[in-house]
Motif scaffolding. Structure first.
Motif, PDB file in Angstrom:
ATOM      1  N   GLY A 241       0.830  -1.206   0.000  1.00  0.00           N
ATOM      2  CA  GLY A 241       0.000   0.000   0.000  1.00  0.00           C
ATOM      3  C   GLY A 241       0.865   1.257   0.000  1.00  0.00           C
ATOM      4  N   TYR A 242       1.910   1.256   0.811  1.00  0.00           N
ATOM      5  CA  TYR A 242       2.822   2.401   0.826  1.00  0.00           C
ATOM      6  C   TYR A 242       3.534   2.536  -0.527  1.00  0.00           C
ATOM      7  CZ  TYR A 242       6.789   5.384   1.684  1.00  0.00           C
ATOM      8  OH  TYR A 242       7.712   6.377   1.579  1.00  0.00           O
ATOM      9  N   ALA A 243       3.959   1.387  -1.064  1.00  0.00           N
ATOM     10  CA  ALA A 243       4.658   1.401  -2.353  1.00  0.00           C
ATOM     11  C   ALA A 243       3.776   2.017  -3.442  1.00  0.00           C
ATOM     12  CB  ALA A 243       5.079  -0.015  -2.744  1.00  0.00           C
ATOM     13  N   LEU A 244       2.462   1.781  -3.319  1.00  0.00           N
ATOM     14  CA  LEU A 244       1.510   2.357  -4.275  1.00  0.00           C
ATOM     15  C   LEU A 244       1.569   3.877  -4.280  1.00  0.00           C
ATOM     16  CD1 LEU A 244      -1.743   0.234  -3.865  1.00  0.00           C
ATOM     17  CD2 LEU A 244      -0.675   0.887  -6.030  1.00  0.00           C
ATOM     18  N   THR A 245       1.882   4.462  -3.116  1.00  0.00           N
ATOM     19  CA  THR A 245       1.913   5.926  -3.009  1.00  0.00           C
ATOM     20  C   THR A 245       3.307   6.498  -3.289  1.00  0.00           C
ATOM     21  OG1 THR A 245       2.583   5.994  -0.686  1.00  0.00           O
ATOM     22  CG2 THR A 245       0.228   5.747  -1.126  1.00  0.00           C
TER      23      THR A 245
ATOM     24  N   LYS B 146       7.084  -3.298 -13.163  1.00  0.00           N
ATOM     25  CA  LYS B 146       7.715  -3.608 -14.451  1.00  0.00           C
ATOM     26  C   LYS B 146       9.020  -4.353 -14.236  1.00  0.00           C
ATOM     27  CE  LYS B 146       6.244   0.104 -17.238  1.00  0.00           C
ATOM     28  NZ  LYS B 146       6.656   1.497 -17.368  1.00  0.00           N
ATOM     29  N   PHE B 147       9.802  -3.848 -13.287  1.00  0.00           N
ATOM     30  CA  PHE B 147      11.084  -4.492 -13.006  1.00  0.00           C
ATOM     31  C   PHE B 147      10.889  -5.951 -12.610  1.00  0.00           C
ATOM     32  CE2 PHE B 147      14.619  -5.677 -10.189  1.00  0.00           C
ATOM     33  CZ  PHE B 147      15.689  -5.412 -11.041  1.00  0.00           C
ATOM     34  N   LEU B 148       9.860  -6.204 -11.789  1.00  0.00           N
ATOM     35  CA  LEU B 148       9.620  -7.552 -11.277  1.00  0.00           C
ATOM     36  C   LEU B 148       9.028  -8.497 -12.308  1.00  0.00           C
ATOM     37  CD1 LEU B 148       7.869  -7.597  -7.780  1.00  0.00           C
ATOM     38  CD2 LEU B 148       9.949  -8.788  -8.433  1.00  0.00           C
ATOM     39  N   PHE B 149       8.112  -7.964 -13.124  1.00  0.00           N
ATOM     40  CA  PHE B 149       7.297  -8.879 -13.924  1.00  0.00           C
ATOM     41  C   PHE B 149       7.499  -8.798 -15.426  1.00  0.00           C
ATOM     42  CE2 PHE B 149       4.767  -8.511  -9.943  1.00  0.00           C
ATOM     43  CZ  PHE B 149       4.940  -9.824  -9.540  1.00  0.00           C
ATOM     44  N   VAL B 150       8.184  -7.763 -15.925  1.00  0.00           N
ATOM     45  CA  VAL B 150       8.402  -7.725 -17.373  1.00  0.00           C
ATOM     46  C   VAL B 150       9.788  -8.281 -17.670  1.00  0.00           C
ATOM     47  CG1 VAL B 150       8.526  -6.290 -19.433  1.00  0.00           C
ATOM     48  CG2 VAL B 150       6.882  -5.733 -17.624  1.00  0.00           C
TER      49      VAL B 150
ATOM     50  N   MET C 276       7.066  -6.659  -4.496  1.00  0.00           N
ATOM     51  CA  MET C 276       6.205  -5.546  -4.896  1.00  0.00           C
ATOM     52  C   MET C 276       6.287  -4.389  -3.918  1.00  0.00           C
ATOM     53  SD  MET C 276       2.987  -7.802  -6.137  1.00  0.00           S
ATOM     54  CE  MET C 276       1.824  -6.466  -6.165  1.00  0.00           C
ATOM     55  N   ALA C 277       6.623  -4.692  -2.661  1.00  0.00           N
ATOM     56  CA  ALA C 277       6.783  -3.620  -1.680  1.00  0.00           C
ATOM     57  C   ALA C 277       8.131  -2.933  -1.860  1.00  0.00           C
ATOM     58  CB  ALA C 277       6.660  -4.185  -0.264  1.00  0.00           C
ATOM     59  N   ILE C 278       9.150  -3.718  -2.165  1.00  0.00           N
ATOM     60  CA  ILE C 278      10.515  -3.197  -2.114  1.00  0.00           C
ATOM     61  C   ILE C 278      10.927  -2.412  -3.364  1.00  0.00           C
ATOM     62  CG2 ILE C 278      12.937  -3.960  -2.146  1.00  0.00           C
ATOM     63  CD1 ILE C 278      12.011  -6.084  -0.015  1.00  0.00           C
ATOM     64  N   PHE C 279      10.642  -2.942  -4.563  1.00  0.00           N
ATOM     65  CA  PHE C 279      11.213  -2.288  -5.751  1.00  0.00           C
ATOM     66  C   PHE C 279      10.684  -0.872  -6.027  1.00  0.00           C
ATOM     67  CE2 PHE C 279      12.769  -6.586  -6.408  1.00  0.00           C
ATOM     68  CZ  PHE C 279      14.116  -6.262  -6.513  1.00  0.00           C
ATOM     69  N   PRO C 280       9.397  -0.612  -5.799  1.00  0.00           N
ATOM     70  CA  PRO C 280       8.975   0.791  -5.966  1.00  0.00           C
ATOM     71  C   PRO C 280       9.768   1.731  -5.049  1.00  0.00           C
ATOM     72  CG  PRO C 280       7.065  -0.653  -5.856  1.00  0.00           C
ATOM     73  CD  PRO C 280       8.262  -1.502  -5.538  1.00  0.00           C
ATOM     74  N   ILE C 281      10.064   1.281  -3.834  1.00  0.00           N
ATOM     75  CA  ILE C 281      10.825   2.121  -2.902  1.00  0.00           C
ATOM     76  C   ILE C 281      12.260   2.302  -3.394  1.00  0.00           C
ATOM     77  CG2 ILE C 281      11.594   2.375  -0.513  1.00  0.00           C
ATOM     78  CD1 ILE C 281       9.210   0.586   0.299  1.00  0.00           C
ATOM     79  N   VAL C 282      12.808   1.246  -3.986  1.00  0.00           N
ATOM     80  CA  VAL C 282      14.159   1.341  -4.560  1.00  0.00           C
ATOM     81  C   VAL C 282      14.203   2.472  -5.585  1.00  0.00           C
ATOM     82  CG1 VAL C 282      15.818   0.179  -6.090  1.00  0.00           C
ATOM     83  CG2 VAL C 282      14.733  -1.102  -4.225  1.00  0.00           C
TER      84      VAL C 282
ATOM     85  N   ASN D 125      13.674   6.199  -4.351  1.00  0.00           N
ATOM     86  CA  ASN D 125      14.647   6.801  -3.443  1.00  0.00           C
ATOM     87  C   ASN D 125      16.081   6.757  -3.944  1.00  0.00           C
ATOM     88  OD1 ASN D 125      13.127   7.526  -0.756  1.00  0.00           O
ATOM     89  ND2 ASN D 125      12.284   5.597  -1.501  1.00  0.00           N
ATOM     90  N   GLY D 126      16.221   6.555  -5.257  1.00  0.00           N
ATOM     91  CA  GLY D 126      17.556   6.582  -5.835  1.00  0.00           C
ATOM     92  C   GLY D 126      18.464   5.476  -5.339  1.00  0.00           C
ATOM     93  N   LEU D 127      17.872   4.319  -4.970  1.00  0.00           N
ATOM     94  CA  LEU D 127      18.700   3.188  -4.564  1.00  0.00           C
ATOM     95  C   LEU D 127      18.943   2.277  -5.761  1.00  0.00           C
ATOM     96  CD1 LEU D 127      16.873   2.522  -1.193  1.00  0.00           C
ATOM     97  CD2 LEU D 127      19.277   3.209  -1.392  1.00  0.00           C
ATOM     98  N   GLU D 128      19.900   1.355  -5.593  1.00  0.00           N
ATOM     99  CA  GLU D 128      20.235   0.427  -6.663  1.00  0.00           C
ATOM    100  C   GLU D 128      19.492  -0.886  -6.461  1.00  0.00           C
ATOM    101  OE1 GLU D 128      22.237   0.246  -9.384  1.00  0.00           O
ATOM    102  OE2 GLU D 128      22.201   2.435  -9.164  1.00  0.00           O
ATOM    103  N   PRO D 129      18.801  -1.429  -7.497  1.00  0.00           N
ATOM    104  CA  PRO D 129      18.186  -2.750  -7.326  1.00  0.00           C
ATOM    105  C   PRO D 129      19.246  -3.798  -6.961  1.00  0.00           C
ATOM    106  CG  PRO D 129      17.555  -1.781  -9.434  1.00  0.00           C
ATOM    107  CD  PRO D 129      18.560  -0.862  -8.823  1.00  0.00           C
ATOM    108  N   GLY D 130      20.450  -3.619  -7.479  1.00  0.00           N
ATOM    109  CA  GLY D 130      21.518  -4.584  -7.221  1.00  0.00           C
ATOM    110  C   GLY D 130      22.344  -4.241  -5.990  1.00  0.00           C
TER     111      GLY D 130
END
Ligand code: TRP
Length: 457
Positions: free
Chosen positions: A195-199, A208-212, A274-280, A283-288
Motif C-alpha cells: 500500500g505504501y509502495a503504491l503511493t 515492471k522491473f519484477l514482472f516484465v 512488490m513492496a521493495i522495488f517501488p521504494i528502490v 529513493n535513488g537506490l540500486e536494485p543490485g
C-alpha cells in the motif's frame, strides 16, 4: 512400510504439518533473499525462471521429499538408509542425509547472522531511527550495523540461543500456534507495505522491473541462482522437509499439502518484491544493492508512513519469527540423528548442534567487515567474502544436488508400487504427471542448469 510413527513425535493433523512446513519455507528467503537476488539479476526474466523452477522442479521434489520422510520416519540419514535397504539399493543413498546435515549447518551459519540484522532493526524501528529516513541515511544506518563485527556477533548469538532453546524442546511444541498467528500477520504487514509502495510514485516501475522479462539480462549465473533459490525458499534438498514429512500422519494428502505450501511461499516472496522495488526506484537506490536491500528500503517506508513506528517494529519482529521457524528446520535433521544414533538426550544434542552453528556463523559475521573480499561468480562480482561463497555453495549447488539425488531415488530406484502407495494418488493423471516430472523433467532441468553454469552449454 518401515514404521507408522516417528520416535521424535508426530504432527497431530495435516494442518499442523502444513503450518510447520510453511513456517520452514517462509523466512528470510522470501523477504530478504528473493528481493536482493532479483535485483542483482535484472528482475523479470529472473523471476520467471524462478517461478518455472518452483513449479516444475520444486513441487515434484517437495512431494518426493515429504514422501521419503513419511516412509522412513527418521532423520534423513537413517530414513535414506532404511529406504535404500527396503528397496534393495546400495547404502550410499544415505549420503543424501549426510550432505543435508552439512548443508544445514552451512546455511544456518549465515541465516542466523542475517536474522540478527532483523533483530537489530526491530529495536531501531522501536527507537525511532527510521523517522524521515532517505536513501542516503538508510545506507549509513545499515553500514553502521554491518561494519561492526561485535554487534553482529551479539545479535547472531542471541538468535542462535533462541533457536537452540526451541529445538531442544522439540519442533512441535508451539510451532503450530506460532505459525498460525505469524503468517496472517506477516501477510497483512506486507500488504500495508505494498500500500505504501503504491503511493511512492514509482509503483509501476517496480512492477515492471519484477514482472516484465528482459531476457538479455539473463546470464548463466542468474539461471542457476534462480534454480538454487527455488530449492532454498521451499527448504528443499537437504532433508528439512523430509524430517517434517517423517512426522506426517499416514492419511494426509502429500500433493495438496505441497501445493498449498508452495503457493503461500511464492505469494509472500512476490509481495515482498512488490513492496521493495517501488521504494528502490523512488529513493535513488540500486536494485543490485546486495544483501542489504530490504534493510535499506523498508525502513524508508516505515519512516515516512503514518503509524510507521508500530508497523516497522511489528514487521521486523515478525521477520525474526519467520526466520526462527525456518532456522529450526535447518538443524532438526542433525539433532534427530544425534538422538537416534548417539543416544543423546534432545537437549544435549541441540546444544552441541547450536554451538557448531554458532561457531561457523563467525565467518559470516566477519564477511561484511574485517574479512570482506571480492570474487567473481558467473560474471557477477560478489563482495561479501565467505558469506557469498557459503551461500553460492549451498543454495546453488548443494541443495539442487541433494534434490537431484532425491528425485533419482524416488523416480528410478524406488519401486513404482512404493511411491504409488505413499502418494495415494491412484494410477490417474496426477500420479503419472508427478512421475514424469520426477523421473525426467526435474533431474534433466537440474543437470542442464549445472552444465550451463559451468559453461558447457
Ligand atoms: N526456506 C527458508 C527461507 O526461505 C530457509 C530454510 C529453512 C531452508 N530450511 C531450509 C533452506 C532447508 C534450504 C533448506 O528462508
Amino acid at each position: 512400510m518401515v514404521a507408522t510413527t516417528s520416535i521424535h513425535g508426530m504432527w497431530t493433523t495435516r494442518l499442523a504439518f502444513i503450518l510447520a512446513a510453511t513456517g520452514s519455507a517462509v523466512g528470510l528467503g522470501n523477504v530478504w533473499k528473493f528481493p536482493y537476488i532479483t535485483g542483482e539479476n535484472g528482475g523479470g526474466a529472473f523471476v520467471l525462471v524462478y517461478i518455472l523452477c518452483v513449479s516444475m522442479i520444486g513441487i515434484p521434489i517437495m512431494m518426493a521429499e515429504i514422501m521419503l520422510g513419511r516412509r522412513g520416519r527418521q532423520s534423513p540419514i537413517n530414513t535414506m538408509r532404511t529406504l535404500a535397504h527396503a528397496e534393495d539399493r546400495h547404502g550410499f543413498w544415505q549420503l543424501i542425509g549426510w550432505g543435508g546435515v552439512i548443508a544445514g549447518f552451512l546455511i544456518i551459519s549465515y541465516y542466523s547472522v542475517i536474522a540478527g540484522w532483523a533483530i537489530a532493526y526491530a529495536f531501531r524501528a522501536l527507537g525511532g531511527s527510521f523517522t524521515s529516513l532517505t536513501g542516503e541515511t538508510a545506507k549509513d544506518l545499515f553500514g553502521a550495523l554491518t561494519g561492526d563485527p561485535e554487534r553482529l556477533l551479539a545479535w547472531h548469538t542471541i538468535f542462535m540461543v533462541m533457536t537452540t532453546i526451541v529445538i531442544s524442546r522439540g519442533v512441535r511444541s508451539g510451532l503450530e500456534q506460532a505459525v498460525r498467528v505469524l503468517m496472517p500477520a506477516l501477510f497483512g504487514l506486507l500488504l500495508v507495505l505494498v500500500g505504501y509502495a503504491l503511493t511512492s510514485g514509482k509503483f509501476m516501475d517496480g512492477l515492471k522491473f519484477l514482472f516484465v522479462p528482459d531476457f538479455g539480462a539473463l546470464s548463466a549465473g542468474a539461471i542457476i541462482t534462480a534454480m538454487g533459490h527455488a530449492f532454498f525458499t521451499l527448504s528443499l534438498g537437504m532433508g528439512a522437509i523430509m524430517m517434517y514429512g517423517s512426522y506426517l500422519p499416514a492419511s494426509a494428502s502429500i500433493t495438496r499439502s505441497t501445493i498449498i505450501i508452495a503457493l503461500m511461499d511464492t505469494l509472500v516472496a512476490l509481495l515482498a518484491g512488490m513492496a521493495i522495488f517501488p521504494i528502490v526506484f523512488a529513493n535513488g537506490l540500486e536494485p543490485g544493492a546486495g544483501p542489504g536491500l530490504v534493510f535499506l528500503t523498508l525502513p524508508i517506508a516505515f519512516g515516512n508512513m503514518p503509524g510507521g513506528l508500530l508497523f516497522g517494529t511489528l514487521f521486523f519482529v515478525l521477520l525474526v519469527f519467520a526466520a526462527w521457524t525456518s532456522a529450526i528446520s535447518l538443524i532438526e535433521p542433525a539433532v534427530a540423528w544425534l538422538v537416534e544414533n548417539q543416544g543423546f538426550a534432545r537437549v544435549r544434542a541441540s546444544v552441541y548442534v547450536g554451538i557448531v552453528a554458532w561457531l561457523l556463523g563467525i565467518m559470516t559475521v566477519l564477511s561484511f567487515n574485517d574479512w570482506a573480499f571480492s570474487f567473481d561468480f558467473a560474471g557477477e562480482v560478489k563482495t561479501n567474502g565467505v558469506f557469498d561463497l557459503v551461500d553460492i555453495l549451498t543454495a546453488n549447488f548443494m541443495l539442487p544436488l541433494g534434490g537431484l539425488a532425491m528425485a533419482l531415488f524416488a523416480g528410478w530406484f524406488m519401486a513404482r508400487a512404493s511411491t504409488q502407495d505413499e502418494l495415494a494418488l491412484g494410477q490417474g493423471p496426477a500420479y503419472r504427471l508427478w512421475r514424469v516430472l520426477i523421473r525426467y523433467i526435474a533431474p534433466l532441468a537440474v543437470v542442464l542448469v549445472f552444465f550451463n553454469a559451468v559453461g558447457l552449454l
